[in-house]
Design an enzyme around this catalytic site. Structure first.
Site, PDB file in Angstrom:
ATOM      1  N   ARG A  30       0.790  -1.228   0.000  1.00 51.80           N
ATOM      2  CA  ARG A  30       0.000   0.000   0.000  1.00 51.80           C
ATOM      3  C   ARG A  30       0.828   1.287   0.000  1.00 51.80           C
ATOM      4  O   ARG A  30       0.851   2.001  -0.969  1.00 51.80           O
ATOM      5  CB  ARG A  30      -0.974   0.031   1.182  1.00 51.80           C
ATOM      6  CG  ARG A  30      -2.175  -0.865   0.952  1.00 51.80           C
ATOM      7  CD  ARG A  30      -3.257  -0.598   1.965  1.00 51.80           C
ATOM      8  NE  ARG A  30      -4.547  -1.141   1.530  1.00 51.80           N
ATOM      9  CZ  ARG A  30      -5.648  -1.053   2.221  1.00 51.80           C
ATOM     10  NH1 ARG A  30      -5.657  -0.451   3.378  1.00 51.80           N
ATOM     11  NH2 ARG A  30      -6.774  -1.553   1.763  1.00 51.80           N
ATOM     12  N   ASP A  76      -2.808 -12.412   2.245  1.00 49.11           N
ATOM     13  CA  ASP A  76      -4.158 -11.858   2.214  1.00 49.11           C
ATOM     14  C   ASP A  76      -5.102 -12.809   2.935  1.00 49.11           C
ATOM     15  O   ASP A  76      -4.840 -14.013   3.009  1.00 49.11           O
ATOM     16  CB  ASP A  76      -4.643 -11.624   0.780  1.00 49.11           C
ATOM     17  CG  ASP A  76      -5.783 -10.607   0.773  1.00 49.11           C
ATOM     18  OD1 ASP A  76      -5.490  -9.405   0.792  1.00 49.11           O
ATOM     19  OD2 ASP A  76      -6.953 -11.021   0.813  1.00 49.11           O
ATOM     20  N   TYR A 154     -17.066 -12.728   1.661  1.00 44.78           N
ATOM     21  CA  TYR A 154     -16.447 -12.680   0.334  1.00 44.78           C
ATOM     22  C   TYR A 154     -16.841 -13.883  -0.530  1.00 44.78           C
ATOM     23  O   TYR A 154     -17.054 -13.746  -1.731  1.00 44.78           O
ATOM     24  CB  TYR A 154     -14.918 -12.621   0.455  1.00 44.78           C
ATOM     25  CG  TYR A 154     -14.411 -11.229   0.775  1.00 44.78           C
ATOM     26  CD1 TYR A 154     -14.441 -10.222  -0.187  1.00 44.78           C
ATOM     27  CD2 TYR A 154     -13.930 -10.916   2.035  1.00 44.78           C
ATOM     28  CE1 TYR A 154     -13.995  -8.940   0.097  1.00 44.78           C
ATOM     29  CE2 TYR A 154     -13.479  -9.635   2.334  1.00 44.78           C
ATOM     30  CZ  TYR A 154     -13.511  -8.658   1.350  1.00 44.78           C
ATOM     31  OH  TYR A 154     -13.077  -7.392   1.637  1.00 44.78           O
TER      32      TYR A 154
HETATM   33  O1  CP3 Z   1      -1.283  -5.818   7.121  1.00 42.85           O
HETATM   34  C1  CP3 Z   1      -0.455  -6.035   6.243  1.00 42.85           C
HETATM   35  O2  CP3 Z   1       0.289  -5.146   5.804  1.00 42.85           O
HETATM   36  C2  CP3 Z   1      -0.285  -7.433   5.702  1.00 42.85           C
HETATM   37  C3  CP3 Z   1      -0.869  -7.671   4.434  1.00 42.85           C
HETATM   38  C4  CP3 Z   1      -2.360  -7.750   4.258  1.00 42.85           C
HETATM   39  C5  CP3 Z   1      -2.963  -7.632   2.983  1.00 42.85           C
HETATM   40  N1  CP3 Z   1      -4.303  -7.891   3.110  1.00 42.85           N
HETATM   41  C6  CP3 Z   1      -2.252  -7.329   1.740  1.00 42.85           C
HETATM   42  C7  CP3 Z   1      -2.992  -6.742   0.613  1.00 42.85           C
HETATM   43  C8  CP3 Z   1      -3.391  -8.020   5.184  1.00 42.85           C
HETATM   44  C9  CP3 Z   1      -3.341  -8.177   6.693  1.00 42.85           C
HETATM   45  C10 CP3 Z   1      -4.600  -8.114   4.434  1.00 42.85           C
HETATM   46  C11 CP3 Z   1      -5.888  -8.458   5.046  1.00 42.85           C
HETATM   47  C12 CP3 Z   1      -7.116  -8.215   4.297  1.00 42.85           C
HETATM   48  N2  CP3 Z   1      -7.357  -8.437   2.979  1.00 42.85           N
HETATM   49  C13 CP3 Z   1      -8.324  -7.805   4.887  1.00 42.85           C
HETATM   50  C14 CP3 Z   1      -8.529  -7.560   6.367  1.00 42.85           C
HETATM   51  C15 CP3 Z   1      -8.001  -6.269   6.812  1.00 42.85           C
HETATM   52  C16 CP3 Z   1      -8.862  -5.088   6.517  1.00 42.85           C
HETATM   53  O3  CP3 Z   1      -8.362  -4.174   5.858  1.00 42.85           O
HETATM   54  O4  CP3 Z   1     -10.023  -5.059   6.961  1.00 42.85           O
HETATM   55  C17 CP3 Z   1      -9.286  -7.724   3.884  1.00 42.85           C
HETATM   56  C18 CP3 Z   1     -10.724  -7.285   4.042  1.00 42.85           C
HETATM   57  C19 CP3 Z   1      -8.666  -8.139   2.670  1.00 42.85           C
HETATM   58  C20 CP3 Z   1      -9.291  -8.294   1.315  1.00 42.85           C
HETATM   59  C21 CP3 Z   1      -8.622  -7.463   0.298  1.00 42.85           C
HETATM   60  N3  CP3 Z   1      -7.349  -7.671  -0.174  1.00 42.85           N
HETATM   61  C22 CP3 Z   1      -9.143  -6.334  -0.394  1.00 42.85           C
HETATM   62  C23 CP3 Z   1     -10.536  -5.760  -0.159  1.00 42.85           C
HETATM   63  C24 CP3 Z   1      -8.157  -5.859  -1.272  1.00 42.85           C
HETATM   64  C25 CP3 Z   1      -8.234  -4.749  -2.291  1.00 42.85           C
HETATM   65  C26 CP3 Z   1      -8.117  -3.412  -1.702  1.00 42.85           C
HETATM   66  C27 CP3 Z   1      -6.832  -3.130  -0.884  1.00 42.85           C
HETATM   67  O5  CP3 Z   1      -5.891  -2.531  -1.416  1.00 42.85           O
HETATM   68  O6  CP3 Z   1      -6.802  -3.511   0.244  1.00 42.85           O
HETATM   69  C28 CP3 Z   1      -7.019  -6.691  -1.082  1.00 42.85           C
HETATM   70  C29 CP3 Z   1      -5.738  -6.565  -1.790  1.00 42.85           C
HETATM   71  C30 CP3 Z   1      -4.530  -6.398  -0.965  1.00 42.85           C
HETATM   72  N4  CP3 Z   1      -4.208  -7.149   0.111  1.00 42.85           N
HETATM   73  C31 CP3 Z   1      -3.479  -5.463  -1.208  1.00 42.85           C
HETATM   74  C32 CP3 Z   1      -2.511  -5.677  -0.226  1.00 42.85           C
HETATM   75  C33 CP3 Z   1      -1.204  -4.990  -0.083  1.00 42.85           C
HETATM   76  C34 CP3 Z   1      -3.410  -4.462  -2.391  1.00 42.85           C
HETATM   77  C35 CP3 Z   1      -3.003  -5.236  -3.583  1.00 42.85           C
HETATM   78  C36 CP3 Z   1      -2.123  -4.496  -4.528  1.00 42.85           C
HETATM   79  O7  CP3 Z   1      -0.938  -4.293  -4.258  1.00 42.85           O
HETATM   80  O8  CP3 Z   1      -2.652  -4.175  -5.606  1.00 42.85           O
END
Ligand code: CP3
Length: 345
Positions: A30, A76, A154
């Site tokens: 991010r 994730d 999901y």
């Molecule tokens: O905390 C951390 O830094 C560890 C990595 C981590 C990711 N996802 C990487 C990720 C963690 C802990 C998660 C958990 C996650 N994933 C949750 C629970 C936490 C929360 O925010 O409520 C949820 C709901 C998800 C589902 C998810 N994954 C979504 C909705 C998305 C798209 C939007 C976004 O950017 O979050 C992801 C993708 C995702 N997971 C990314 C990352 C770094 C972005 C992907 C990219 O680089 O394009």
């Protein structure tokens, strides 16, 4: 092996500490330019998640760049549905999408679960091992899982949604099917977290990101018993439970064998402390949008936050850091805590 910085672990043991530990939900990925550069060179998010050396690299980036007190493994929550047999895609700039969603009992019966499903996540355990090696005992490593309700949401909805009304409809129309799916997800989470602990994580966090969408009555029926079972199964490392938006459930969660409770930014620590006292460590809960403010305001609000919690506190945001958050805002937040002391000299 003794960690150089074990502030998080000492806090979770209710030891008296010099200052609260700090880490940020969604710190891996991010916000960091290093992450974006690496991510841009790959075919997509899933390549990063499934390549242990790369996942380890991205996990360690915030330790090097931000100097936070814990790492969280880059992965994730959606790897679990995939291991159970429900594939997802990560659509650029949109988010997760499931080509097939769960609508029938036959589909639930076909899903893999428990140890067999968890075995398919070997790449995560390899990433944990590679990260532990790369961290070289600098800070603890947090492993995580989504909570059963959030994963069901999901798997039934097929992607992100404001209301998750398809998933909520299933709970009302097909409660039996819902419970069967939740049980299978729960068994998989338990096996998965045990494997992550075997691989070396020092703490685990359970994310119930969509907890706030359920009514208190449904949260009691379709979420809490499964979370209780998961946290009770984890004996070897501390557990943090984060049920975003479910303030009503905090008294019940505080009866579980969870070591810490994560708070979102819409509740005050003093309110939670007024009914659970000091029994649990609390984590949170700065508004993620505060990091867009001027440095002086970030610093002042961060100091106000630690004073409100007083002690037994893990500093974090009230939800994951937003992708366009300025790095300087994050650094001001982290450095304010790193320079803080519970007993000013
Ligand atoms: O905390 C951390 O830094 C560890 C990595 C981590 C990711 N996802 C990487 C990720 C963690 C802990 C998660 C958990 C996650 N994933 C949750 C629970 C936490 C929360 O925010 O409520 C949820 C709901 C998800 C589902 C998810 N994954 C979504 C909705 C998305 C798209 C939007 C976004 O950017 O979050 C992801 C993708 C995702 N997971 C990314 C990352 C770094 C972005 C992907 C990219 O680089 O394009």
């Amino acid at each position: 092996m003794k960690l150089e910085n074990d502030l998080l672990l000492r806090t979770l043991k209710h030891e008296q500490v010099e200052r609260p530990p700090i880490w940020l939900m969604r710190q891996a990925g991010r916000i960091l330019p290093q992450y974006r550069a690496l991510r841009g060179s790959l075919s997509g998010f899933k390549e990063l998640v499934s390549t242990p050396q790369l996942a380890a690299e991205v996990t360690i980036q915030p330790i090097d760049e931000l100097n936070v007190d814990a790492a969280i493994i880059f992965s994730d929550i959606l790897v679990i549905p995939e291991a159970m047999g429900l594939d997802y895609e990560m659509v650029e700039k949109v988010g997760p999408s499931f080509p097939t969603t769960i609508t029938s009992l036959q589909q639930v019966n076909k899903l893999e679960s428990g140890a067999i499903a968890a075995e398919r996540l070997e790449y995560v355990y390899e990433a944990v091992k590679a990260t532990k090696k790369g961290l070289n005992n600098r800070v603890p490593l947090i492993g995580f899982s989504g909570a059963p309700w959030t994963l069901l949401a999901y798997m039934v909805e097929g992607g992100g949604s404001k209301t998750f009304s398809k998933a909520k409809k299933l709970l009302y129309q097909e409660p039996e099917l819902s419970h069967q799916l939740l049980s299978k997800i729960t068994d998989t989470i338990i096996a998965y977290l045990q494997n992550k602990i075997d691989a070396g994580v020092d703490v685990v966090q359970v994310f119930d990101s969509w907890a706030g969408l359920l009514s208190p009555a449904h949260y009691k029926i379709f979420a809490l018993p499964y979370i209780e079972k998961i946290v009770a199964s984890i004996k070897r490392v501390p557990v943090i439970t984060f049920a975003k938006g479910a303030h009503h459930a905090i008294p019940e969660i505080s009866e579980f064998e969870t070591d810490a409770i994560g708070l979102d930014w819409t509740i005050d620590a003093s309110v939670v402390k007024s009914y659970i006292g000091d029994r649990k460590i609390l984590q949170g809960n700065l508004d993620p949008c505060l990091l867009y403010a001027k440095p002086e305001e970030i610093e002042q609000s961060t100091l106000d936050l630690v004073k409100k919690f007083e002690s037994k506190h893990i500093v974090n945001l009230g939800h994951g850091v937003y992708p366009d958050t300025p790095l300087d805002g994050v650094k001001t937040f982290v450095n304010t805590i790193k320079n803080y002391s519970y007993t000013p000299s």
